[in-house]
Design a protein around this motif. Structure first.
Motif, short mmCIF file in Angstrom:
data_model
loop_
_atom_site.label_atom_id
_atom_site.label_comp_id
_atom_site.label_asym_id
_atom_site.label_seq_id
_atom_site.Cartn_x
_atom_site.Cartn_y
_atom_site.Cartn_z
N ASP A 69 38.05 5.69 42.33
CA ASP A 69 37.04 6.63 41.87
C ASP A 69 36.89 6.67 40.35
N ASN A 70 37.86 6.12 39.62
CA ASN A 70 37.85 6.35 38.17
C ASN A 70 36.96 5.38 37.40
N ILE A 71 36.30 4.43 38.06
CA ILE A 71 35.42 3.51 37.35
C ILE A 71 34.16 4.25 36.91
N VAL A 72 33.69 3.95 35.70
CA VAL A 72 32.49 4.59 35.15
C VAL A 72 31.28 3.74 35.53
N VAL A 73 30.22 4.41 36.01
CA VAL A 73 29.02 3.70 36.43
C VAL A 73 27.79 4.34 35.80
N VAL A 74 26.70 3.58 35.80
CA VAL A 74 25.40 4.09 35.35
C VAL A 74 24.65 4.55 36.60
N ARG A 75 24.20 5.78 36.57
CA ARG A 75 23.45 6.31 37.72
C ARG A 75 21.98 5.94 37.52
N GLY A 77 18.08 5.60 37.76
CA GLY A 77 17.03 6.57 38.00
C GLY A 77 16.98 7.65 36.96
N ASP A 78 18.16 8.03 36.41
CA ASP A 78 18.14 9.02 35.34
C ASP A 78 18.97 8.60 34.13
N GLY A 79 19.66 7.47 34.23
CA GLY A 79 20.36 6.93 33.08
C GLY A 79 21.64 7.63 32.69
N LEU A 80 22.10 8.59 33.50
CA LEU A 80 23.34 9.27 33.17
C LEU A 80 24.53 8.37 33.49
N VAL A 81 25.60 8.58 32.73
CA VAL A 81 26.83 7.82 32.95
C VAL A 81 27.82 8.76 33.63
N VAL A 82 28.33 8.36 34.77
CA VAL A 82 29.15 9.25 35.59
C VAL A 82 30.40 8.52 36.07
N SER A 83 31.33 9.27 36.63
CA SER A 83 32.52 8.66 37.19
C SER A 83 32.19 8.05 38.54
N GLY A 84 33.08 7.19 39.02
CA GLY A 84 32.86 6.55 40.30
C GLY A 84 32.88 7.47 41.48
N LYS A 85 33.16 8.77 41.26
CA LYS A 85 33.15 9.71 42.37
C LYS A 85 31.77 9.81 43.03
N SER A 86 30.72 9.36 42.31
CA SER A 86 29.38 9.43 42.88
C SER A 86 29.03 8.18 43.67
N VAL A 87 29.93 7.21 43.69
CA VAL A 87 29.65 5.94 44.35
C VAL A 87 29.95 6.06 45.85
N THR A 152 27.18 18.62 26.86
CA THR A 152 26.17 17.59 26.64
C THR A 152 26.47 16.37 27.52
N PRO A 153 25.51 15.92 28.33
CA PRO A 153 25.78 14.77 29.19
C PRO A 153 25.81 13.45 28.41
N ILE A 154 26.45 12.48 29.00
CA ILE A 154 26.50 11.13 28.43
C ILE A 154 25.42 10.30 29.14
N GLU A 155 24.65 9.54 28.37
CA GLU A 155 23.52 8.82 28.94
C GLU A 155 23.36 7.44 28.30
N ILE A 156 22.49 6.65 28.91
CA ILE A 156 22.08 5.38 28.33
C ILE A 156 20.84 5.62 27.49
#
Length: 300
Positions: A69-75, A77-87, A152-156
């Motif tokens: 779960d700890n891998i960082v991914v780009v979500r 559709g909205d460009g937010l950077v999130v943890s792998g928990k959303s995968v 503040t969110p992290i984004e692309i």
């Protein structure tokens, strides 16, 4: 010691040994294990056999691999950077990787650092430039990543593809860099549209009538898509696919396009059993192809 208590003690010791072996095996299932990322050759540590293990279909491949779960991914559709928990296993999200200096390309991961879960590259936290804030993983239910002392969110960055933090009222974001070399972290698939195709409606014609197919193509990537989606059908008698229609489209990022095809049918087409839409199957990410069964009634 009498024989009876002696035998009871031996039995107790044997029972404890069996229970210990069972518990040991159970603990072993949840032990930390190394997971290999075939695309980068890196080894990532994750807890195997627990809820921390996520089955994810890697975008652009036909195989399923287990990633922590700890891998960082780009979500997308909205460009937010999130943890792998959303995968999840139907995800087309893409891993965020970085390469700096002589260090090979590695995934950014969320890991413990001085009592906080922070995003790291090569074992060191990445940082907001000109700031002492580290990026940390939110300890709430959301997988969104935020700065250490801010929501503040992290984004692309939608213009450059670089990782950044940007308050809602700000017009410019602050780049996020790897702390070791001060280099900006860039989403390497920034230049790609990410297409999702869906056939939404098909009529039921008889031979000699028009087959009408409606579809929607969305673009979840950062770049516009221009191309000619193709419609084809499968003839069960010949065992072959044939192109029967095409439609030129231009789709901006975060937009979708509704398209339709009208194909004249003739005698013998009742052997067609499947229709397929291919927006652009050469793309690495997304799901640009969709298919559905159809039925064309034979002429009387």
């Amino acid at each position: 010691m009498s024989e009876r208590p002696k035998h009871a003690l031996v039995g107790l010791i044997a029972s404890l040994a069996v229970i210990g072996a069972i518990l040991g095996a159970g603990i072993g299932v949840g032990a930390a294990g190394a997971v290999s990322d075939a695309s980068t050759g890196s080894i990532e540590q994750g807890v195997v056999g627990t809820s921390n293990e996520t089955e994810v279909t890697l975008a652009g491949t036909a195989t399923t691999s287990s990633h922590p779960d700890n891998i960082v991914v780009v979500r997308l559709g909205d460009g937010l950077v999130v943890s792998g928990k959303s995968v999840n296993e139907t995800s087309d999200q893409t891993f965020l990787r970085h390469e700096s200096g002589n260090i090979r390309e590695e995934n950014l991961v969320v890991s413990g650092w001085r009592g906080q879960d922070v995003v790291q590259y090569n074992g060191e936290p990445i940082e907001v430039r000109d700031s002492e804030e580290h990026i940390v993983y939110s300890d709430g239910e959301s997988p969104d990543l935020i700065t250490e002392d801010s929501s503040t969110p992290i984004e692309i960055n939608p213009n450059t593809g670089t990782l950044q933090t940007r308050a809602a009222e700000a017009t410019e974001g602050i780049p996020i860099v790897d702390a070791q070399n001060g280099e900006e972290i860039t989403y390497r698939n920034f230049g790609e549209p990410v297409l999702e195709s869906e056939i939404t409606n098909i009529n039921d014609p008889a031979e000699g009538e028009n087959l009408i197919v409606n579809a929607t193509i969305s673009n979840d990537g950062f770049q516009y898509f221009t191309g000619t989606p193709t419609l084809s059908w499968y003839d069960g008698d010949s065992g072959e696919w044939s192109d029967v229609g095409e439609n030129y489209v231009v789709i901006d990022p975060d937009e979708e396009e509704e398209i339709s095809f009208e194909i004249g049918t003739e005698e013998g087409d009742s052997s067609v059993t499947e229709i397929r839409l291919d927006a652009d199957d050469s793309r690495e990410f997304g799901d640009s192809r969709d298919s559905q069964d159809i039925e064309i009634e034979a002429a009387e």
